[in-house]
Design a protein around this motif. Sequence first.
Motif, PDB file in Angstrom:
ATOM      1  N   MET A   1       0.836  -1.209   0.000  1.00 19.36           N
ATOM      2  CA  MET A   1       0.000   0.000   0.000  1.00 19.36           C
ATOM      3  C   MET A   1       0.875   1.265   0.000  1.00 19.36           C
ATOM      4  O   MET A   1       0.556   2.245  -0.654  1.00 19.36           O
ATOM      5  CB  MET A   1      -0.925  -0.003   1.204  1.00 19.36           C
ATOM      6  N   ALA A 296     -14.465  -1.665  -3.763  1.00 21.73           N
ATOM      7  CA  ALA A 296     -13.748  -0.955  -2.701  1.00 21.73           C
ATOM      8  C   ALA A 296     -14.458   0.339  -2.315  1.00 21.73           C
ATOM      9  O   ALA A 296     -14.524   0.692  -1.123  1.00 21.73           O
ATOM     10  CB  ALA A 296     -12.321  -0.654  -3.150  1.00 21.73           C
ATOM     11  N   ASP A 311      -7.687   5.609  -0.456  1.00 23.67           N
ATOM     12  CA  ASP A 311      -7.434   4.278   0.109  1.00 23.67           C
ATOM     13  C   ASP A 311      -8.270   3.216  -0.588  1.00 23.67           C
ATOM     14  O   ASP A 311      -7.810   2.081  -0.795  1.00 23.67           O
ATOM     15  CB  ASP A 311      -7.742   4.279   1.602  1.00 23.67           C
ATOM     16  N   SER A 315      -6.908   0.046  -2.462  1.00 24.29           N
ATOM     17  CA  SER A 315      -7.358  -1.261  -1.975  1.00 24.29           C
ATOM     18  C   SER A 315      -7.875  -2.118  -3.120  1.00 24.29           C
ATOM     19  O   SER A 315      -7.557  -3.313  -3.217  1.00 24.29           O
ATOM     20  CB  SER A 315      -8.449  -1.071  -0.921  1.00 24.29           C
ATOM     21  N   LYS A 318      -4.875  -3.188  -5.214  1.00 20.23           N
ATOM     22  CA  LYS A 318      -4.086  -4.199  -4.526  1.00 20.23           C
ATOM     23  C   LYS A 318      -4.758  -5.569  -4.586  1.00 20.23           C
ATOM     24  O   LYS A 318      -4.099  -6.603  -4.699  1.00 20.23           O
ATOM     25  CB  LYS A 318      -3.881  -3.772  -3.069  1.00 20.23           C
ATOM     26  N   GLU A 319      -6.078  -5.570  -4.541  1.00 17.35           N
ATOM     27  CA  GLU A 319      -6.835  -6.823  -4.547  1.00 17.35           C
ATOM     28  C   GLU A 319      -6.761  -7.537  -5.889  1.00 17.35           C
ATOM     29  O   GLU A 319      -6.781  -8.763  -5.955  1.00 17.35           O
ATOM     30  CB  GLU A 319      -8.298  -6.525  -4.191  1.00 17.35           C
TER      31      GLU A 319
END
Length: 408
Positions: A1, A296, A311, A315, A318-319
């Motif tokens: 992150m 998200a 964020d 997120s 990143k997923e």
Amino acid sequence: MKFLKAFFKHPWIIITVCVVLTAVLGFPIKDMHLDNSLRTFLPHKNASYQRLIATEKQYGSMVVIGASIESKSDDFITPENISIVKNVTNRVLEVPFVQGVDSLTHIDYVYGQEGGLSAGQLIDDTYTGSDEDIAKIKNRLADWSDMYHRVIISDDGHSTQLQITIDPSTSEVEKQQVVNSVRKILSEETKDHKVSFRMYGDPILAESARSYMLSDLSRLIPLVIVIVLLTLFFSFKTFDGTVLPLLTVVMSTVWTCGLMALFNVTFTIVTSVIPVALIAVGSAYGIHVLTHYYIAVDAIEGEITKEKYRDAVFSGLKEVWMAVLLAGVTTIVGFVSLVTSPIAPLHSFAIFTAIGVAFALLLAVTFIPALLLCKPLKNVGRKSRHMEKITDKVRQRIDRAQQKRGGK
């Protein structure tokens, strides 16, 4: 992150770099080299092709343009038609890169003289166009029918053929210049006469292939864009979901074709599939990124602030980034496997399609998040009911997968 936050600290820089690269790489496309000659598709390292090149060096060119002039009357052998053939032949011989022309007025005739054989012209310098001269020509054609029929004169006597030999070392652009010059000469010399002409041969086939390729591209690219747009719209029913995946694949296509132009890679019928293939295949990566982005954003609790929104973007990325990366790698490997083919255009198709997929993957995980980070907060969270159903299903699958991992 932390890496994502550092990388996307200035999203406008990423957007600007991508747009500038698109403009820079898109500019050379107009000068892309097109080549659809049959020899392009031959395996150049094969022994047969090498023998062909060696034979041409030893015996002369085998690159020939054929032209037939057909009479609208019953008989082609008339003073008027012979004059047309002579004028065409003389003018074509002056065209650059033309090595020779075999025609009715420029072909050898072997005859007996003083107990021996002599070679002259089928239509010699004593020709005046009289009835006696016409009869003499017809008799010569009949005497050597095995040599002249279906070569210079048709069996029915209604048409004649010209065989124009081109220097084999000429480029495709130079061959096209010869084709254009020959066509212009034939048009001018046959105009206002009771004859018509046709052209054929490998250079003509290459010209037709080029014309069909450009026609197909001008139709297929807009068509596939419209189809992908409609598919994205009915799937997401949001502006982001409709435009962003398509925008990334269009940019990746421009980058790919621009690189081909910069490296002087020949654009053939095979490589013309690249733009359509990239638009159809490459949009999947943007779709995955946007789907997890919506999930998200839905997971944000309370009021959506700038920090919470950033964020959520990170997120979602990143997923999904690992799944998108693996999907892209498998596609790239699949295209690269085509380099084992002995056909040279397939090598270009394989390499640059793989590069294009890599560009589409890269833009999906960089350009799309950068655009989303620049999205006004007032527009965040707006989506259709249809998209809500999709995100709910995906979220449920993610939750079940996490529960299974936790149980183990």
